[in-house]
Motif scaffolding. Sequence first.
Motif, PDB file in Angstrom:
ATOM      1  N   GLY A 147     -18.366 -17.314   3.964  1.00 43.25           N
ATOM      2  CA  GLY A 147     -19.397 -18.397   3.428  1.00 43.25           C
ATOM      3  C   GLY A 147     -20.251 -17.977   2.384  1.00 43.25           C
ATOM      4  N   ASN A 148     -21.221 -18.703   2.219  1.00 39.99           N
ATOM      5  CA  ASN A 148     -22.005 -18.550   1.045  1.00 39.99           C
ATOM      6  C   ASN A 148     -23.096 -17.348   0.881  1.00 39.99           C
ATOM      7  OD1 ASN A 148     -20.973 -20.764  -0.201  1.00 39.99           O
ATOM      8  ND2 ASN A 148     -22.571 -22.081   0.992  1.00 39.99           N
ATOM      9  N   LYS A 149     -23.114 -16.858   2.084  1.00 41.65           N
ATOM     10  CA  LYS A 149     -24.331 -15.430   2.475  1.00 41.65           C
ATOM     11  C   LYS A 149     -23.407 -14.139   1.879  1.00 41.65           C
ATOM     12  CE  LYS A 149     -27.224 -17.658   5.910  1.00 41.65           C
ATOM     13  NZ  LYS A 149     -27.797 -17.477   7.039  1.00 41.65           N
ATOM     14  N   LEU A 150     -23.991 -13.272   1.543  1.00 38.86           N
ATOM     15  CA  LEU A 150     -23.448 -11.987   1.268  1.00 38.86           C
ATOM     16  C   LEU A 150     -23.797 -10.948   2.309  1.00 38.86           C
ATOM     17  CD1 LEU A 150     -24.857 -11.327  -2.260  1.00 38.86           C
ATOM     18  CD2 LEU A 150     -22.574 -12.132  -1.586  1.00 38.86           C
ATOM     19  N   THR A 151     -22.882 -10.112   2.785  1.00 38.33           N
ATOM     20  CA  THR A 151     -23.209  -9.055   3.725  1.00 38.33           C
ATOM     21  C   THR A 151     -24.317  -8.258   3.440  1.00 38.33           C
ATOM     22  OG1 THR A 151     -21.535  -7.724   2.986  1.00 38.33           O
ATOM     23  CG2 THR A 151     -20.851  -9.324   4.434  1.00 38.33           C
ATOM     24  N   LYS A 152     -25.099  -7.617   4.211  1.00 37.03           N
ATOM     25  CA  LYS A 152     -26.000  -6.945   4.043  1.00 37.03           C
ATOM     26  C   LYS A 152     -25.554  -5.497   3.345  1.00 37.03           C
ATOM     27  CE  LYS A 152     -30.417  -4.880   6.016  1.00 37.03           C
ATOM     28  NZ  LYS A 152     -31.130  -4.629   7.456  1.00 37.03           N
ATOM     29  N   GLU A 153     -24.845  -4.937   3.836  1.00 39.64           N
ATOM     30  CA  GLU A 153     -24.226  -3.881   3.345  1.00 39.64           C
ATOM     31  C   GLU A 153     -22.689  -3.998   2.771  1.00 39.64           C
ATOM     32  OE1 GLU A 153     -25.990  -0.977   2.980  1.00 39.64           O
ATOM     33  OE2 GLU A 153     -27.428  -1.649   4.299  1.00 39.64           O
ATOM     34  N   PRO A 154     -22.560  -3.485   1.444  1.00 35.39           N
ATOM     35  CA  PRO A 154     -21.259  -3.568   0.715  1.00 35.39           C
ATOM     36  C   PRO A 154     -20.119  -3.073   1.705  1.00 35.39           C
ATOM     37  CG  PRO A 154     -22.401  -1.986  -0.476  1.00 35.39           C
ATOM     38  CD  PRO A 154     -23.402  -2.352   0.779  1.00 35.39           C
ATOM     39  N   ARG A 155     -18.814  -3.449   1.581  1.00 36.39           N
ATOM     40  CA  ARG A 155     -17.789  -3.185   2.308  1.00 36.39           C
ATOM     41  C   ARG A 155     -16.776  -2.788   1.401  1.00 36.39           C
ATOM     42  NH1 ARG A 155     -17.209  -7.744   6.724  1.00 36.39           N
ATOM     43  NH2 ARG A 155     -17.270  -8.978   4.804  1.00 36.39           N
ATOM     44  N   SER A 156     -15.936  -1.764   1.596  1.00 35.39           N
ATOM     45  CA  SER A 156     -14.938  -0.972   0.542  1.00 35.39           C
ATOM     46  C   SER A 156     -13.669  -1.173   1.382  1.00 35.39           C
ATOM     47  CB  SER A 156     -15.217   0.175  -0.003  1.00 35.39           C
ATOM     48  OG  SER A 156     -16.496   0.378  -0.434  1.00 35.39           O
ATOM     49  N   PHE A 157     -12.589  -1.078   0.395  1.00 34.10           N
ATOM     50  CA  PHE A 157     -11.140  -0.696   0.905  1.00 34.10           C
ATOM     51  C   PHE A 157     -10.407  -0.192  -0.119  1.00 34.10           C
ATOM     52  CE2 PHE A 157      -6.756  -1.762   1.195  1.00 34.10           C
ATOM     53  CZ  PHE A 157      -6.492  -1.959   2.746  1.00 34.10           C
ATOM     54  N   VAL A 158      -9.571   0.779   0.316  1.00 33.65           N
ATOM     55  CA  VAL A 158      -8.845   1.495  -0.585  1.00 33.65           C
ATOM     56  C   VAL A 158      -7.440   1.473  -0.563  1.00 33.65           C
ATOM     57  CG1 VAL A 158      -8.253   3.997  -1.519  1.00 33.65           C
ATOM     58  CG2 VAL A 158     -10.611   3.442  -0.779  1.00 33.65           C
ATOM     59  N   LEU A 159      -6.735   1.094  -1.274  1.00 28.33           N
ATOM     60  CA  LEU A 159      -5.008   0.971  -1.594  1.00 28.33           C
ATOM     61  C   LEU A 159      -4.628   2.161  -0.916  1.00 28.33           C
ATOM     62  CD1 LEU A 159      -3.174  -1.129  -1.973  1.00 28.33           C
ATOM     63  CD2 LEU A 159      -2.655  -0.430  -4.477  1.00 28.33           C
ATOM     64  N   PRO A 160      -3.664   2.051   0.248  1.00 23.44           N
ATOM     65  CA  PRO A 160      -3.165   3.420   0.857  1.00 23.44           C
ATOM     66  C   PRO A 160      -2.607   4.297  -0.207  1.00 23.44           C
ATOM     67  CG  PRO A 160      -2.857   1.435   2.225  1.00 23.44           C
ATOM     68  CD  PRO A 160      -3.388   0.998   0.879  1.00 23.44           C
ATOM     69  N   ARG A 161      -1.582   3.539  -0.902  1.00 21.50           N
ATOM     70  CA  ARG A 161      -0.854   4.252  -1.787  1.00 21.50           C
ATOM     71  C   ARG A 161      -1.508   4.012  -3.244  1.00 21.50           C
ATOM     72  NH1 ARG A 161       2.424   1.675   1.857  1.00 21.50           N
ATOM     73  NH2 ARG A 161       2.738  -0.093   0.316  1.00 21.50           N
ATOM     74  N   PRO A 162      -1.259   5.045  -4.420  1.00 17.62           N
ATOM     75  CA  PRO A 162      -1.676   5.037  -5.636  1.00 17.62           C
ATOM     76  C   PRO A 162      -0.775   4.245  -6.518  1.00 17.62           C
ATOM     77  CG  PRO A 162      -1.231   7.392  -4.905  1.00 17.62           C
ATOM     78  CD  PRO A 162      -0.717   6.496  -3.872  1.00 17.62           C
ATOM     79  N   VAL A 163      -1.385   3.534  -7.413  1.00 20.31           N
ATOM     80  CA  VAL A 163      -0.600   2.633  -8.425  1.00 20.31           C
ATOM     81  C   VAL A 163      -0.208   3.544  -9.276  1.00 20.31           C
ATOM     82  CG1 VAL A 163      -1.832   0.657  -7.618  1.00 20.31           C
ATOM     83  CG2 VAL A 163      -2.775   1.704  -9.658  1.00 20.31           C
ATOM     84  N   THR A 164       0.845   3.207 -10.070  1.00 15.73           N
ATOM     85  CA  THR A 164       1.437   4.008 -11.203  1.00 15.73           C
ATOM     86  C   THR A 164       1.286   3.130 -12.589  1.00 15.73           C
ATOM     87  OG1 THR A 164       3.295   4.775  -9.945  1.00 15.73           O
ATOM     88  CG2 THR A 164       3.585   4.771 -12.356  1.00 15.73           C
ATOM     89  N   ILE A 165       0.469   3.950 -13.539  1.00 16.93           N
ATOM     90  CA  ILE A 165       0.031   3.288 -14.824  1.00 16.93           C
ATOM     91  C   ILE A 165       1.170   3.907 -15.797  1.00 16.93           C
ATOM     92  CG2 ILE A 165      -1.441   2.975 -16.607  1.00 16.93           C
ATOM     93  CD1 ILE A 165      -2.371   1.745 -13.943  1.00 16.93           C
ATOM     94  N   GLY A 166       1.705   3.262 -16.616  1.00 16.67           N
ATOM     95  CA  GLY A 166       2.424   3.389 -17.670  1.00 16.67           C
ATOM     96  C   GLY A 166       4.027   3.340 -17.553  1.00 16.67           C
ATOM     97  N   ALA A 167       4.372   3.238 -16.172  1.00 14.16           N
ATOM     98  CA  ALA A 167       5.619   3.062 -15.966  1.00 14.16           C
ATOM     99  C   ALA A 167       6.132   2.160 -14.865  1.00 14.16           C
ATOM    100  CB  ALA A 167       6.291   4.603 -15.468  1.00 14.16           C
ATOM    101  N   ALA A 168       7.064   1.758 -14.858  1.00 19.79           N
ATOM    102  CA  ALA A 168       7.315   0.586 -13.973  1.00 19.79           C
ATOM    103  C   ALA A 168       7.558   1.361 -12.281  1.00 19.79           C
ATOM    104  CB  ALA A 168       8.660  -0.169 -13.853  1.00 19.79           C
ATOM    105  N   ALA A 169       6.538   0.660 -11.437  1.00 15.49           N
ATOM    106  CA  ALA A 169       6.629   1.238 -10.113  1.00 15.49           C
ATOM    107  C   ALA A 169       7.910   0.758  -9.169  1.00 15.49           C
ATOM    108  CB  ALA A 169       5.439   0.807  -9.630  1.00 15.49           C
ATOM    109  N   SER A 170       8.289   1.596  -8.404  1.00 15.15           N
ATOM    110  CA  SER A 170       9.340   0.971  -7.589  1.00 15.15           C
ATOM    111  C   SER A 170       9.225   0.398  -6.363  1.00 15.15           C
ATOM    112  CB  SER A 170       9.962   2.538  -6.957  1.00 15.15           C
ATOM    113  OG  SER A 170       9.088   3.156  -6.071  1.00 15.15           O
ATOM    114  N   GLY A 171       7.998  -0.057  -6.193  1.00 15.37           N
ATOM    115  CA  GLY A 171       7.477  -0.889  -5.075  1.00 15.37           C
ATOM    116  C   GLY A 171       6.217  -0.444  -4.285  1.00 15.37           C
ATOM    117  N   GLY A 172       6.046  -1.099  -3.179  1.00 12.90           N
ATOM    118  CA  GLY A 172       4.870  -0.616  -2.252  1.00 12.90           C
ATOM    119  C   GLY A 172       3.466  -0.996  -3.148  1.00 12.90           C
TER     120      GLY A 172
END
Length: 277
Positions: A237-262
Motif C-alpha cells: 500500500g501507500n504506508k510504510l512499515t514502522k520498522e525496516p525489514r531486510s532480506f539477504v540473498l542466500p548465495r553470494p553473487v560473483t563480481i568480475g566473472a560469469a556466474a554459473s547460475g543460482g
Amino acid sequence: MATIQEATLDLALKAYPNELTADIDNDYTVKVETQEMSLGLEHIAAQVAKKLNKVTSEVRSILEEACRETANYAASGFCISTPLFTLRPMASGVLMEEELSLPVDREKISVYGSFAQGTQLREAFAKANLKLFLQPAVTGPYIAGMVSAAPVNPVTQTRAPMKAGKMAVLNVKNGKIVGDDPSVGITLTSVANPQTSFFIGPEDISPNTASKLQFILPAGVTDGEWTVKITTQYTSGNKLTKEPRSFVLPRPVTIGAAASGGGGGDSGGGDDDNPIG
C-alpha cells in the motif's frame, strides 16, 4: 544407504499469489514442492536391485556404464531416444571467418546436451496424485537474483559479467527501496573481507520498483564473491512499515566473472529478466 525411499507418485504442489498481475487479486501460480532429499544413482540402483532380486553393486555398475556410453554417444554426434528422455548434442558460439581453419576455440564455442522428457516420464507425471497446498504470500522483501544490466547475447544466451562501475539489476519481490530509516538501501559485503561493504541508497537506484532494482556497482567493489542485502520499509500500500525489514540473498553473487547460475547471476539458458513467479 540405510533406507530405500519408495516412489509414491504423490506430487505436492504449492499455490502462490500471483504478484505479476497487479490488476487481478485472486489468481495464483503453482510450483512443485520438491522433496528435501535428492536421489542419486546409488538409490536408484538399490531400488532396481530390490525389485529384480539383484545385487545392488552390480545394478549400479550397469547403470553407471549405461550413463557413460550414453554420454559418449552424444559426444559423438548421436541423438539418443530412451523411454525416459531424448538427448540431442548441441553447439553454440560465434567465430570469425579467419578462425574457421583453426582448431576450435572452446572459449568461444560451447557444446552441450539438450534434453526433453520421454514417454515414460510423461506417463509417470500423468499418473501422479497431485496435492495442492496454499503458500502464503511473501510479506517482506525477497531477492530472486542479481545480474549484470547488460543485454543477453542472442547467440550465447549469456550476459557480460558484473563489474565495478557498471549497471547491475536485482530481481526482487516486495523490494522497492523506500523509507526514512537510515538502514534502507542495498548493502554489498565482501565474502573474503567481511569488513568491506558498500551501501547504495534509494537515491542511487533507478528503476526502483517492487520487482526491479537497478544501480551502478560502486567503483571500490573488487572481483570475487559478495553477499547482497536489501532493507526497506515498503508495503503493497501507500504506508510504510514502522520498522525496516531486510532480506539477504542466500548465495553470494560473483563480481568480475560469469556466474554459473543460482543467486550469482545468469545461468546462460536465456532466463527471463524477472524470474519470480
